[in-house]
Design a protein around this motif. Structure first.
Motif, mmCIF file in Angstrom:
data_model
loop_
_atom_site.group_PDB
_atom_site.id
_atom_site.type_symbol
_atom_site.label_atom_id
_atom_site.label_comp_id
_atom_site.label_asym_id
_atom_site.label_seq_id
_atom_site.Cartn_x
_atom_site.Cartn_y
_atom_site.Cartn_z
ATOM 1 N N ARG A 30 0.845 -1.191 0.000
ATOM 2 C CA ARG A 30 0.000 0.000 0.000
ATOM 3 C C ARG A 30 0.877 1.236 0.000
ATOM 4 N NH1 ARG A 30 -4.464 -1.876 -1.982
ATOM 5 N NH2 ARG A 30 -5.079 -3.747 -0.920
ATOM 6 N N ILE A 31 0.595 2.145 -0.900
ATOM 7 C CA ILE A 31 1.407 3.340 -1.071
ATOM 8 C C ILE A 31 0.558 4.568 -0.740
ATOM 9 C CG2 ILE A 31 2.710 4.720 -2.721
ATOM 10 C CD1 ILE A 31 3.187 2.107 -4.279
ATOM 11 N N PRO A 36 -4.085 9.237 -7.316
ATOM 12 C CA PRO A 36 -5.290 8.424 -7.472
ATOM 13 C C PRO A 36 -4.941 6.943 -7.600
ATOM 14 C CG PRO A 36 -5.269 10.238 -9.055
ATOM 15 C CD PRO A 36 -3.930 10.213 -8.398
ATOM 16 N N LYS A 37 -5.747 6.104 -6.968
ATOM 17 C CA LYS A 37 -5.589 4.657 -7.052
ATOM 18 C C LYS A 37 -6.813 4.087 -7.748
ATOM 19 C CE LYS A 37 -2.470 5.277 -3.664
ATOM 20 N NZ LYS A 37 -1.882 6.576 -3.559
ATOM 21 N N MET A 38 -6.614 3.349 -8.832
ATOM 22 C CA MET A 38 -7.716 2.767 -9.594
ATOM 23 C C MET A 38 -7.807 1.272 -9.326
ATOM 24 S SD MET A 38 -8.741 5.502 -11.128
ATOM 25 C CE MET A 38 -9.990 4.810 -12.152
ATOM 26 N N LYS A 39 -9.026 0.774 -9.160
ATOM 27 C CA LYS A 39 -9.237 -0.659 -8.941
ATOM 28 C C LYS A 39 -8.614 -1.463 -10.080
ATOM 29 C CE LYS A 39 -12.850 -4.091 -8.403
ATOM 30 N NZ LYS A 39 -14.292 -4.326 -8.361
ATOM 31 N N ASP A 40 -8.886 -1.059 -11.302
ATOM 32 C CA ASP A 40 -8.269 -1.703 -12.465
ATOM 33 C C ASP A 40 -7.662 -0.613 -13.337
ATOM 34 O OD1 ASP A 40 -10.737 -0.758 -13.560
ATOM 35 O OD2 ASP A 40 -11.612 -2.748 -13.427
ATOM 36 N N THR A 41 -8.368 -0.145 -14.346
ATOM 37 C CA THR A 41 -7.876 0.948 -15.178
ATOM 38 C C THR A 41 -8.986 1.968 -15.377
ATOM 39 O OG1 THR A 41 -8.458 -0.219 -17.214
ATOM 40 C CG2 THR A 41 -6.203 -0.475 -16.437
ATOM 41 N N PRO A 42 -8.637 3.183 -15.804
ATOM 42 C CA PRO A 42 -9.659 4.195 -16.089
ATOM 43 C C PRO A 42 -10.599 3.746 -17.211
ATOM 44 C CG PRO A 42 -7.494 5.210 -15.906
ATOM 45 C CD PRO A 42 -7.278 3.735 -15.931
ATOM 46 N N LYS A 43 -11.802 4.298 -17.227
ATOM 47 C CA LYS A 43 -12.776 3.962 -18.274
ATOM 48 C C LYS A 43 -12.212 4.203 -19.663
ATOM 49 C CE LYS A 43 -17.070 4.480 -15.752
ATOM 50 N NZ LYS A 43 -18.360 5.159 -15.671
ATOM 51 N N GLU A 44 -11.416 5.264 -19.801
ATOM 52 C CA GLU A 44 -10.841 5.601 -21.095
ATOM 53 C C GLU A 44 -9.909 4.517 -21.623
ATOM 54 O OE1 GLU A 44 -11.719 9.323 -18.797
ATOM 55 O OE2 GLU A 44 -10.696 7.447 -18.370
ATOM 56 N N MET A 45 -9.445 3.643 -20.723
ATOM 57 C CA MET A 45 -8.558 2.541 -21.109
ATOM 58 C C MET A 45 -9.308 1.212 -21.127
ATOM 59 S SD MET A 45 -5.137 3.598 -18.988
ATOM 60 C CE MET A 45 -4.166 2.226 -19.602
ATOM 61 N N GLY A 46 -10.638 1.250 -20.998
ATOM 62 C CA GLY A 46 -11.425 0.030 -21.030
ATOM 63 C C GLY A 46 -11.708 -0.596 -19.682
ATOM 64 N N GLY A 47 -11.300 0.058 -18.604
ATOM 65 C CA GLY A 47 -11.521 -0.476 -17.261
ATOM 66 C C GLY A 47 -12.826 0.028 -16.662
ATOM 67 N N SER A 48 -12.991 -0.255 -15.381
ATOM 68 C CA SER A 48 -14.217 0.153 -14.697
ATOM 69 C C SER A 48 -14.210 1.637 -14.317
ATOM 70 C CB SER A 48 -14.410 -0.687 -13.428
ATOM 71 O OG SER A 48 -13.418 -0.359 -12.469
ATOM 72 N N GLY A 49 -13.026 2.196 -14.141
ATOM 73 C CA GLY A 49 -12.931 3.588 -13.709
ATOM 74 C C GLY A 49 -13.158 3.767 -12.223
ATOM 75 N N VAL A 50 -13.232 2.669 -11.483
ATOM 76 C CA VAL A 50 -13.497 2.727 -10.044
ATOM 77 C C VAL A 50 -12.220 3.064 -9.291
ATOM 78 C CG1 VAL A 50 -14.198 1.363 -8.027
ATOM 79 C CG2 VAL A 50 -15.386 1.078 -10.221
ATOM 80 N N GLY A 51 -12.295 4.103 -8.476
ATOM 81 C CA GLY A 51 -11.169 4.492 -7.647
ATOM 82 C C GLY A 51 -11.172 3.752 -6.323
ATOM 83 N N MET A 52 -10.037 3.743 -5.669
ATOM 84 C CA MET A 52 -9.896 3.078 -4.372
ATOM 85 C C MET A 52 -9.321 4.068 -3.355
ATOM 86 S SD MET A 52 -8.443 -0.658 -5.453
ATOM 87 C CE MET A 52 -8.670 -1.281 -3.792
ATOM 88 N N ALA A 53 -9.593 3.817 -2.109
ATOM 89 C CA ALA A 53 -9.072 4.669 -1.033
ATOM 90 C C ALA A 53 -7.581 4.457 -0.862
ATOM 91 C CB ALA A 53 -9.790 4.352 0.277
ATOM 92 N N GLU A 54 -6.927 5.488 -0.373
ATOM 93 C CA GLU A 54 -5.476 5.398 -0.149
ATOM 94 C C GLU A 54 -5.167 4.635 1.074
ATOM 95 O OE1 GLU A 54 -1.954 8.172 -1.210
ATOM 96 O OE2 GLU A 54 -3.178 9.095 0.328
#
Length: 54
Positions: A30-31, A36-54
């Motif tokens: 954990r850093i 910003p921390k993304m669960k997978d990848t941003p929507k623009e890259m085909g991912g969910s766009g879901v962010g995660m807490a630090e």
């Protein structure tokens, strides 16, 4: 998105400044760096766009 995905050690003197963590759900280290921390990848890259807490 203007992202560069390069292993920074291969370009001497490259002014690398990270801007986002992708696939953060898979991390074992954990850093807390304020980026910003993304669960997978941003929507623009085909991912969910879901962010995660630090």
């Amino acid at each position: 998105m203007r992202l560069t995905d390069v292993h920074t050690a291969v370009i001497p003197g490259f002014p690398f400044r990270p801007g986002i963590h992708v696939h953060y759900q898979e991390t074992h280290l954990r850093i807390q760096d304020g980026l910003p921390k993304m669960k997978d990848t941003p929507k623009e890259m085909g991912g969910s766009g879901v962010g995660m807490a630090e």
